[in-house]
Design an enzyme around this catalytic site. Structure first.
Site, PDB file in Angstrom:
ATOM      1  CG  ASP A 146      -1.855   4.749  -0.987  1.00  8.30           C
ATOM      2  OD1 ASP A 146      -2.976   5.256  -0.744  1.00  8.30           O
ATOM      3  OD2 ASP A 146      -1.671   3.514  -0.952  1.00  8.30           O
ATOM      4  CG  HIS A 466      -0.511  12.429   2.756  1.00  3.44           C
ATOM      5  ND1 HIS A 466       0.844  12.632   2.859  1.00  3.44           N
ATOM      6  CD2 HIS A 466      -0.658  11.166   2.294  1.00  3.44           C
ATOM      7  CE1 HIS A 466       1.490  11.540   2.496  1.00  3.44           C
ATOM      8  NE2 HIS A 466       0.603  10.628   2.149  1.00  3.44           N
ATOM      9  CG  ASP A 512      -4.636  22.229   5.886  1.00  2.00           C
ATOM     10  OD1 ASP A 512      -4.622  21.156   5.234  1.00  2.00           O
ATOM     11  OD2 ASP A 512      -4.937  23.329   5.382  1.00  2.00           O
ATOM     12  CD  GLU A 521      -3.262   8.772   2.890  1.00  2.00           C
ATOM     13  OE1 GLU A 521      -2.676   8.458   3.940  1.00  2.00           O
ATOM     14  OE2 GLU A 521      -3.167   8.122   1.841  1.00  2.00           O
TER      15      GLU A 521
HETATM   16  O1  9MR Z   1      -7.395   4.181   7.158  1.00  2.00           O
HETATM   17  C1  9MR Z   1      -6.394   3.340   7.683  1.00  2.00           C
HETATM   18  C2  9MR Z   1      -6.350   3.493   9.179  1.00  2.00           C
HETATM   19  O2  9MR Z   1      -7.566   3.065   9.742  1.00  2.00           O
HETATM   20  C3  9MR Z   1      -5.169   2.723   9.746  1.00  2.00           C
HETATM   21  O3  9MR Z   1      -5.071   3.016  11.117  1.00  2.00           O
HETATM   22  C4  9MR Z   1      -3.900   3.121   9.013  1.00  2.00           C
HETATM   23  C5  9MR Z   1      -2.683   2.380   9.501  1.00  2.00           C
HETATM   24  O4  9MR Z   1      -2.753   1.037   9.220  1.00  2.00           O
HETATM   25  O5  9MR Z   1      -4.051   2.903   7.629  1.00  2.00           O
HETATM   26  C6  9MR Z   1      -5.066   3.664   7.049  1.00  2.00           C
HETATM   27  O6  9MR Z   1      -5.154   3.347   5.725  1.00  2.00           O
HETATM   28  C7  9MR Z   1      -4.194   3.846   4.829  1.00  2.00           C
HETATM   29  C8  9MR Z   1      -3.782   2.665   3.980  1.00  2.00           C
HETATM   30  O7  9MR Z   1      -3.059   1.766   4.771  1.00  2.00           O
HETATM   31  C9  9MR Z   1      -3.024   3.057   2.735  1.00  2.00           C
HETATM   32  N1  9MR Z   1      -3.715   4.065   1.986  1.00  2.00           N
HETATM   33  C10 9MR Z   1      -4.000   5.255   2.776  1.00  2.00           C
HETATM   34  C11 9MR Z   1      -4.845   4.917   3.961  1.00  2.00           C
HETATM   35  C12 9MR Z   1      -5.261   6.160   4.742  1.00  2.00           C
HETATM   36  O8  9MR Z   1      -4.253   6.710   5.496  1.00  2.00           O
END
Ligand code: 9MR
Ligand code: ZN
Length: 540
Positions: A146, A466, A512, A521
């Site tokens: 993102d 992602h 994947d 991601e």
């Molecule tokens: O890395 C984060 C993970 O530990 C959490 O479980 C998850 C849900 O809250 O969020 C992940 O972080 C994301 C973040 O909120 C937004 N940018 C992408 C991150 C990776 O997925």
């Protein structure tokens, strides 16, 4: 399947592949000649993968070259290499990935190759609490797939990179071809400075640090320069402020040798953040407002963040206030072994133990603290050794450890084992190094999904992370050097929920697929521990 590290191995290192069918195996060289014929040893049922496995030890193959394994059923592994320099290019690409996340500037072809794009997110951002106030807060790295930028994960990622540089400077001599390359400053510091300059803009007059800078809702799948939604600066949290204080104090110490004025700015920022923390001893959390769905990075405890901040500020200034805070927080029941954004208490251990190892603390570190941190790290390293032995794929993960971004858990554990190796000698050191490397072997292919979780590294590397630019740029392959989040035992994105049957063993809960944000991601803080770990093994 024959699972192994698809990139390869250091000549003198342990080399083990995991066989799910065969037992007899051959190692074939580039000319198809069998250079070793052996029996794998039976491991049995592995809970995390649901596989019955045998472990093929081919550590005796030490000559540089390209090889593959074949078993008695004719199954073949990916081709891998044995070389003294095996993780050099990997480390550079892991580092270069941060450049591709730069926000607020154009990525020029000279540095970005085909992955170029014009400047993005250059407009001023609005305070969430008062939309009438606009601020210039451009820059920094996109956090992940993102386009948000968040202080805690930023501080943690920068810290991993700076600790790696402090401890293993000899692994950071090569240029990674970024705009600042050749300016007399190591590229790892050039890259981190890009993030630090942005972080400096995220501090309020009173020292408090804003939690994050994002749009209200995640952007559609568009290139970053096409994402023109307004960006907001979300309220101050104690977690962000403490992470920031720690990171800035650490950075002040690292940059002082290159740029005194910058180091002073960093230290002033750290001290002012600490001032805010002292004025706000209570926990100030952050939760997404109902009309916002970007990353939350919520954390219900800020004691570990405060501990890390006190540690770095004490090490950098030697002042008594910080020593007192460090000693008091050090007595609280914190784990002292985690390096992730939720629990940063391990980064306090890293700070103190690295300063002791390098003799860089301004004043003596209290003996009791040193002993506590050291014992915590070595006890955890011992636990991880056992955990690795009880997994058929030799990774130090229990079935319950496959959370969102499990590869971060794997890598942070690799980092901890590398730190433990640094603190010890002889047999003990060799053991920790061996198990640290197993974490890297898992990441690069010794796993039940059969994937190398780093783009561009391995015949069966993931190719569809992602990541918005990767999906939108029209280029077939993603940039090399991205660590995917990896298997998640309870995936929660729609595509994964639809495609992965209930009851799939944790290590196999992976796809994947570009839409699988809970499995595939990329993030800055999943790459940063991989830089640390590879830098440890690239020292000579
Ligand atoms: O890395 C984060 C993970 O530990 C959490 O479980 C998850 C849900 O809250 O969020 C992940 O972080 C994301 C973040 O909120 C937004 N940018 C992408 C991150 C990776 O997925
Ligand atoms: Zn941007």
């Amino acid at each position: 399947m024959i699972a192994l590290n698809q990139t390869g191995y250091l000549p003198a290192a342990e080399k083990k592949a995991v066989l799910t069918k065969g037992k007899s195996f051959w190692v074939l060289d580039a000319d198809n000649r069998a250079v070793l014929e052996k029996e794998a040893s039976w491991f049995g049922f592995d809970e995390a993968s649901g596989d019955e496995v045998a472990i093929a030890d081919f550590s005796e193959i030490r000559s540089p070259g390209r090889y593959r394994l074949r078993d008695e059923n004719g199954e073949e592994s990916c081709t891998f290499e044995i070389s003294e320099r095996i993780y050099r290019a990997l480390q550079k690409d892991l580092q270069k990935a941060f450049y591709y996340q730069r926000c607020g500037c154009a990525l020029a072809e000279q540095y970005a190759g085909v992955y170029t794009h014009p400047a993005c997110h250059t407009e001023k951002a609005l305070l969430w609490e008062d939309n009438g106030v606009a601020k210039e807060v451009s820059g920094g790295w996109h956090d992940a797939g993102d386009y948000g930028r968040y202080i805690s994960p930023a501080a943690v990622a920068v810290a991993h990179l700076l600790y790696a540089f402090k401890l293993f400077p000899e692994s950071f001599g090569e240029s990674v071809n970024i705009p600042e390359s050749g300016n007399g400053v190591p590229d790892i510091l050039n890259e981190c400075r890009y993030e630090l300059e942005w972080m400096l803009k995220m501090q309020r007059e009173d020292g408090g640090v804003y939690h994050k800078l994002t749009s209200a809702m995640h952007a559609d799948f568009v290139m970053p320069q096409e994402d023109t939604s307004p960006f907001y600066i979300f309220p101050v949290s104690s977690m962000a402020t403490a992470d920031y204080a720690a990171c800035m104090a650490l950075a002040a110490g690292v940059y002082r040798a290159y740029d005194e004025a910058f180091a002073d700015r960093l230290l002033r920022a750290a001290v002012s953040a600490w001032g805010w923390l002292e004025a706000h001893p209570e926990y100030v959390g952050f939760h997404n407002p109902s009309n916002c769905n970007t990353g939350e990075y919520d954390d219900d405890c800020d004691r570990d963040e405060r501990l890390w901040a006190a540690a770095e500020l004490y090490l950098e200034t030697g002042e008594e206030t910080y020593q007192k805070a460090l000693e008091a927080l050090g007595r609280e029941p914190l784990g002292k072994t985690d390096f992730g954004w939720t629990d940063v208490s391990g980064l306090a251990s890293m700070a103190v133990l690295a300063a002791d190892y390098l003799q860089t603390a301004k004043k003596a570190i209290p003996e009791k603290l040193l002993k506590d941190f050291r014992e915590a790290v070595l006890a955890e390293a011992g636990r991880l050794v056992k955990q690795s032995e009880s997994c058929g794929y030799l990774v130090a993960m229990a079935p319950g450890d496959y959370v969102w971004g499990s590869n971060m858990v794997v890598l942070n554990r690799g980092m901890l084992l590398a730190l433990a190796a640094l603190l010890t000698g002889g047999e003990e050191k060799a053991l920790y190094e061996r198990v640290a490397l197993r974490q890297l072997h898992y990441l690069l292919g010794t796993n039940a999904a059969g994937y190398s979780y780093v783009t561009g590294y391995g015949e069966n590397a993931c190719r569809h992370p992602h990541n918005r630019p990767t999906e939108c740029d029209g280029i077939e392959l993603p940039m090399p050097g991205w660590v995917s989040g990896g298997p998640f035992r309870t995936p929660c994105d729609e595509t994964a929920v639809r495609s992965i049957p209930q009851g799939t063993p944790p290590m196999k809960c992976y796809l994947d697929h570009a839409m699988c944000y809970s499995l595939n991601e990329i993030t800055i803080y999943w790459n940063s521990p991989a830089v640390f770990l590879t830098a440890y093994f690239n020292r000579s």
